[in-house]
Design an enzyme around this catalytic site. Structure first.
Site, short mmCIF file in Angstrom:
data_model
loop_
_atom_site.label_atom_id
_atom_site.label_comp_id
_atom_site.label_asym_id
_atom_site.label_seq_id
_atom_site.Cartn_x
_atom_site.Cartn_y
_atom_site.Cartn_z
N HIS A 327 47.18 -0.79 15.09
CA HIS A 327 45.99 -0.26 14.42
C HIS A 327 45.29 0.76 15.32
O HIS A 327 44.95 1.87 14.89
CB HIS A 327 45.04 -1.42 14.09
N GLU A 328 45.10 0.41 16.61
CA GLU A 328 44.44 1.33 17.55
C GLU A 328 45.22 2.64 17.70
O GLU A 328 44.65 3.72 17.72
CB GLU A 328 44.27 0.67 18.93
N HIS A 331 44.79 5.15 14.98
CA HIS A 331 43.65 6.07 15.13
C HIS A 331 44.09 7.35 15.85
O HIS A 331 43.67 8.44 15.52
CB HIS A 331 42.52 5.41 15.95
N GLU A 407 39.10 3.28 9.58
CA GLU A 407 39.59 1.92 9.83
C GLU A 407 40.63 1.51 8.78
O GLU A 407 41.67 0.96 9.12
CB GLU A 407 38.43 0.91 9.83
#
Length: 467
Positions: A327-328, A331, A407
Site C-alpha cells: 500500500h505504501e 503511493h 488511500e
C-alpha cells in the site's frame, strides 16, 4: 433595519479595526464549526455501545468497547485543549501580546548591543521567546495526554524522564533549524528587490528538500533508535516486492517506536534513487517488545509490560506487513508523493506572491498593534497565519478529500499485487492494535479523516471488480 445599521457601523470602522474583528470572528467561526463536528462524533461514541452487525466478524465486543472508551477520552481531551488554545489565541490578540513580545525582544537584543536597525536579530529573539512560550503552555496538555490518557489505555511506554529529555531535545533541534532558516529567509526578503517572492519561494523549496533528505539520517535518530532490518525472510520478501515495481530501495530499518508508545506505523522516505523503508517495531509481530519472552535478567520490567497488554499478540504477520508496504509503495508508484510535493509548492509560491502584494499595506500591521514599524517577520506571521486562514481552511479540506482518494488508490494497488487478503487482515489488526473506532459521523469523517473509514476500505478490497 438592524442589519443596515450594522453595515453602516461596520463601514465607519477604520480598516485596521475591520481586519482585526474579521480575523477574530473567523477564528471563532472555525472553532465553533470544529466543536460542532466533534460534538456529533462524541454522540456516536456515546450511543454506539454494541458492535454493529456489519462489524461482527471484524471486531470483538471487548476491543470495540475499549476503543470506544479510548476515543471518547481523546475527544473530551481535545475539546478542552481546543477551547484553551482558542481562548489563549483570542487573549493574545486582544491584549496585544504580539507587539508586547516584539518590544520585549527589542529590549533584549538592545541590551546585547544590537539597536533597532538589527531587525533580524530582534526577530530571532522574538521567535525564541514565542516558541518557548508555546512549548511551556503546551506542556501540561502534552503531559496529560501522554501520562493520563495514553497511559490509561495502555499505549504509553515513556517514563517522565524520557518525556522531558525528549521535549528539551525537540526544542533545541527545532531552534537549530528554525533560527538559521528564518534569518536567511528574512535576509532574502530584505535584499530581494521587486521579485523577492520568487527567491523566497525557491529558498523554502530548497530548505524543505534538504530537510526531507537529512531528517531520517540525522534528525530522527536523535530521538529514536533505528536498526537495519536483520537478514531473513521478511527482508528478502520486501526486496523482491520493491524490485517487482522498480522501487529503488537501498535500506530497510526498524525503529524502536515501542520506547514511546505501542501505536504502530510504517513509512518510506528519500529522494530519487535512494529510498529507505522504515517499519515500527510495534508493527512487526516478531519484533514487538510486547510479544517477547522476558530473558532471565529482565523479569521486572517485562512483567509490568506483560500485565499491561494481557499477553495479546501485537503487530502483523510478515505477509500482512508486506501488504501494508504494498500500500505504501503504491503511493510512490502512483505518483502521490510527487503530486503532494507539487501541490504544496504551488501553494507556497501563491502564498509568497500574495504576501508580496500585501506586505506594503500599513493597515495590516496597524490591525495587530504595529503602528510605527512594519517588521518583516511580523508581516509573515500576520499574513500567513491570520489573513490566509480562510484560504488555509479550504485548502486543507481539499487536501483531506484528495488524501482519501489516494488511500483508496494505494489500497487498489496493493490489491493488484495480489495482497488484498493480507491487507484486509492487516487493516483490521492495525485498527485493533491502535484502538481505532470503526463507526463515525459522516460530516466529522468527511472533514477530518485523511484515511477513508475502515469499513469503506475493507469493502473496496472485497469488491472483485477492478476499477
Amino acid at each position: 433595519g438592524a442589519m443596515a445599521l450594522h453595515g453602516e457601523l461596520w463601514a465607519e470602522l477604520p480598516a485596521e479595526k475591520r481586519i482585526f474583528c474579521s480575523v477574530l470572528l473567523f477564528s471563532w467561526a472555525v472553532y465553533l464549526w470544529e466543536a460542532f463536528l466533534a460534538h456529533r462524533q462524541r454522540r456516536v461514541y456515546r450511543t454506539t455501545t454494541h458492535v454493529p452487525q456489519e462489524l461482527g466478524q471484524i471486531m470483538d465486543s471487548e476491543t470495540f468497547e475499549k476503543s470506544r472508551l479510548y476515543q471518547l477520552d481523546k475527544s473530551t481531551f481535545s475539546f478542552w485543549s481546543g477551547l484553551y488554545s482558542e481562548v489563549e489565541g483570542t487573549m493574545i490578540l486582544i491584549c496585544g501580546g504580539i507587539p508586547f513580545l516584539w518590544n520585549l525582544s527589542g529590549q533584549i537584543s538592545g541590551r546585547a548591543g544590537f539597536g533597532p536597525e538589527y531587525e533580524i536579530i530582534q526577530s530571532l529573539v522574538f521567535l525564541l521567546l514565542a516558541t518557548l512560550f508555546s512549548a511551556l503552555t503546551g506542556l501540561p496538555w502534552s503531559l496529560y495526554n501522554t501520562f493520563v490518557i495514553e497511559e490509561k489505555h495502555g499505549f504509553n511506554q515513556q517514563t517522565l524522564g524520557f518525556f522531558f529529555k525528549d521535549a528539551i531535545k525537540k526544542f533545541i533541534v527545532t531552534q537549530c533549524i528554525l533560527l538559521p532558516v528564518t534569518s536567511l529567509l528574512l535576509y532574502i526578503i530584505k535584499i530581494g528587490g521587486d521579485y523577492f517572492f520568487i527567491y523566497a519561494w525557491l529558498f523554502t523549496l530548497v530548505v524543505s528538500l534538504v530537510l526531507v533528505t537529512i531528517y531520517a539520517d540525522y534528525i530522527a535518530p536523535l530521538f529514536d533508535k533505528f536498526i537495519p532490518l536483520p537478514e531473513g525472510e521478511l527482508k528478502q520478501q520486501i526486496e523482491t516486492m520493491a524490485k517487482s515495481i522498480d522501487f529503488p530501495l537501498t535500506k530497510v530499518y526498524v525503529v524502536e517506536g515501542s520506547k514511546r508508545s505501542s501505536h504502530s506505523n510504517a513509512y518510506f522516505y528519500g529522494f530519487f534513487k535512494n529510498k529507505r523503508i522504515v517499519l515500527f517495531d510495534t508493527l512487526l509481530e516478531d519484533y514487538s517488545a510486547l510479544n517477547k519472552e522476558p530473558a532471565d535478567g529482565e523479569e521486572g520490567e517485562n512483567e509490568e509490560t506483560k500485565s499491561k497488554t494481557k499477553n495479546k499478540k501485537q503487530g502483523c504477520k510478515n505477509e500482512e506487513v508486506l501488504a501494508v508496504l504494498g500500500h505504501e509503495l503504491g503511493h510512490w508508484k502512483l505518483g502521490h508523493t510527487v503530486k503532494n510535493i507539487i501541490i504544496s509548492q504551488m501553494n507556497s509560491f501563491l502564498c509568497f506572491f500574495l504576501f508580496a502584494v500585501l506586505i506594503g499595506r500599513k493597515e495590516l500591521f496597524a490591525a495587530f498593534g504595529f503602528y510605527e514599524t512594519q517588521p518583516t517577520l511580523i508581516g509573515l506571521m500576520i499574513i500567513f497565519q491570520f489573513i490566509f486562514s480562510p484560504y488555509n481552511e479550504i485548502l486543507s479540506f481539499c487536501l483531506t478529500v484528495l488524501s482519501r482518494r489516494f488511500e483508496f488508490q494505494a489500497d487498489a494497488f496493493a490489491k493488484k499485487l495480489g495482497k488484498a487478503k493480507d491487507l484486509y487482515s492487516a487493516l483490521i489488526k492495525l485498527n485493533k492494535d491502535n484502538l481505532g473506532f470503526p463507526v463515525s459521523d459522516w460530516i466529522f469523517s468527511m472533514w477530518h479523516y485523511s484515511h477513508p473509514p475502515l469499513l469503506e476500505r475493507l469493502q473496496a478490497l472485497k469488491d472483485t471488480k477492478q476499477e
